[in-house]
Design an enzyme around this catalytic site. Structure first.
Site, PDB file in Angstrom:
ATOM      1  N   ASP A   1      -0.104   4.971   1.411  1.00  0.00           N
ATOM      2  CA  ASP A   1      -0.269   5.832   2.588  1.00  0.00           C
ATOM      3  C   ASP A   1      -0.081   5.034   3.869  1.00  0.00           C
ATOM      4  O   ASP A   1      -0.720   3.996   4.088  1.00  0.00           O
ATOM      5  CB  ASP A   1      -1.655   6.480   2.574  1.00  0.00           C
ATOM      6  CG  ASP A   1      -1.824   7.411   1.392  1.00  0.00           C
ATOM      7  OD1 ASP A   1      -1.025   8.344   1.251  1.00  0.00           O
ATOM      8  OD2 ASP A   1      -2.751   7.176   0.578  1.00  0.00           O
TER       9      ASP A   1
ATOM     10  N   ASP B   1       0.869  -1.160   0.000  1.00  0.00           N
ATOM     11  CA  ASP B   1       0.000   0.000   0.000  1.00  0.00           C
ATOM     12  C   ASP B   1       0.919   1.226   0.000  1.00  0.00           C
ATOM     13  O   ASP B   1       2.138   1.094   0.154  1.00  0.00           O
ATOM     14  CB  ASP B   1      -0.903  -0.043   1.229  1.00  0.00           C
ATOM     15  CG  ASP B   1      -1.907   1.091   1.267  1.00  0.00           C
ATOM     16  OD1 ASP B   1      -2.204   1.666   0.208  1.00  0.00           O
ATOM     17  OD2 ASP B   1      -2.389   1.420   2.370  1.00  0.00           O
TER      18      ASP B   1
END
Length: 448
Positions: free
Chosen positions: A57, A55
């Site tokens: 963030d 991922d």
């Protein structure tokens, strides 16, 4: 029988302790935890892992706490300007470390709390606004019990409308804003509907993200908001040098990811990744099989061609996991995916598709320091030892033994309260008693 083990004896190696202490204190009860290591709930041979997914963030990009303050202040402004809440709310400043991930919020009662793995409210953790409630009041509010039925929970397992669990770091300013507005109405004796409040705060926080404020703040001052960029660069270089394949799946837009990755890794950051997917719409990306992939050109504009392969050097938008698996052939335990949201990022991947999963949990660094503190270790160790003594004594039914047992029982309750207070100083302790099924435990390191 009533002799306590001193702090000095607790610090001694196990073999140097008195015989009575040796079989009462579990081995390793006071073992310090290293805050810099990786914790595993299952054996993983990295030699068998060929593909690493990330991922973006709070995974590849770690953000400073200043971001939470900006999200809170902007959403508070929306509440006042857009939803017409009283202007007096503006005086409430952001409170760092007031809330932690994993807390539950009772939407209808306006209460923030910790709920354990068995759906019981943890004593001493319930707040109305900024003030804690007594256990007696909580017991009364919940009809003579501390239990919250699964049917009322709107988290990962339940679909009920009454209790919401906050699971990502972005929800920390939302919980703080909920507490602040509840506190204003309650302390000023203003009648309000907690359900409306929850909906309005959720929409105000959503407006911060939908209007792109967060992206703008970070891109305007990358050095201020992005942490540990050298470490991210080192990890990617190490994996690629060992011949591993890398992919990125994020909900953020390409322009935002591009600027952040360029800041951390360099303008050729895309060379590290075999597949890059932006605006993926997780968690729906992992569960539906409807949205097709679309390719972006070098200007970030959408292309119209049908996607028949996921090629290195290209940027893709939306899509779904089923097409991703079909087009890449990346399946099973040879894939290790890193994310920060235990449910939407990791649960389905591990439970349904057999991927290895790794939770990025920055709060554990502080948490391990809390539980490794000398006072914490002493309290926990004596609590365990006292429990062992009580288990032995309970078979004796004479008056003197019963009297000692009751004294120990009182002392143990006092120790439990002290232990709970020390433990709750940790920033991530809620995850130690979160709703986890045995099959789900792989995605989260449980500290206690």
């Amino acid at each position: 029988q009533n002799e306590q083990i001193s702090d000095l004896e607790i610090e001694l190696p196990l073999l140097e302790r008195p015989a009575a202490a040796t079989d009462l204190i579990p081995p390793g009860a006071c073992k310090s935890l290293n805050s810099s290591v990786i914790y595993a709930n299952n054996e993983v041979s990295l030699e068998e892992v060929d593909i690493y997914g990330f991922d973006y963030d709070y995974t590849l990009a770690q953000y400073s706490n200043e971001l939470n303050t900006l999200i809170y202040d902007t959403a508070k402004g929306f509440l006042i300007e857009h939803f017409k809440y009283p202007e007096e709310i503006a005086k409430y400043e952001y409170i760092p470390n007031f809330a932690v991930r994993g807390l539950h919020y009772d939407i209808q009662k306006g209460l923030l709390m910790k709920i354990d793995a068995f759906h019981y409210i943890e004593p001493g953790t319930v707040y109305r606004g900024l003030s804690p409630l007594s256990d007696e009041e909580v017991h009364y509010l919940y009809g003579g019990t501390f239990h919250v039925p699964l049917s009322q929970d709107s988290g990962f397992y339940g679909k009920g409308p009454k209790v919401k669990q906050f699971m990502d770091i972005f929800s920390i300013p939302e919980m703080t804003l909920l507490a602040v507005v509840n506190d204003f109405f309650f302390t000023n004796d203003i009648e309000y509907d907690p359900v409306h409040l929850f909906k309005d705060v959720s929409e105000a926080i959503g407006m911060v993200h939908l209007k792109g404020y967060m992206y703008k703040w970070i891109m305007q001052d990358l050095d201020k908001f992005i942490l540990r960029k050298e470490e991210t660069d080192a990890v990617l270089h190490r994996l690629v040098s060992q011949g591993k394949k890398l992919f990125l799946i994020t909900n953020s837009p390409f322009s935002f990811v591009d600027k952040g990755m360029t800041h951390m890794v360099g303008k050729n950051w895309r060379d590290f990744f075999d597949v890059v997917i932006v605006q993926a719409d997780k968690p729906h990306f992992f569960t539906d099989c409807i949205k097709p992939f679309r390719r972006l050109d070098n200007n970030g504009d959408l292309r119209w061609e049908k996607i028949t392969s996921l090629d290195k050097g290209q940027i893709y938008k939306q899509g779904n996991l089923f097409d991703f698996l079909r087009l890449t052939g990346w399946r099973g335990s040879k894939v290790l995916y890193f994310g920060d949201h235990l449910y939407s990022d990791l649960a389905d991947l591990m439970l349904r598709h057999g991927w290895r999963t790794a939770a990025i949990v920055p709060e554990l660094e502080h948490e391990t320091k809390i539980v490794s503190a000398h006072r914490y270790a002493v309290t926990l160790t004596w609590l365990q030892a006292l429990t062992g003594l009580m288990e032995r004594l309970q078979t004796h039914r004479d008056p003197d033994s019963k009297k000692v047992f009751l004294e120990w029982q009182k002392e143990r309750e006092e120790l439990r309260t002290a232990y709970r207070q020390q433990r709750n100083k940790g920033s991530f302790t809620v995850y130690t008693r979160m709703k986890l099924s045995p099959s789900f435990s792989e995605v989260c390191y449980i500290i206690a």
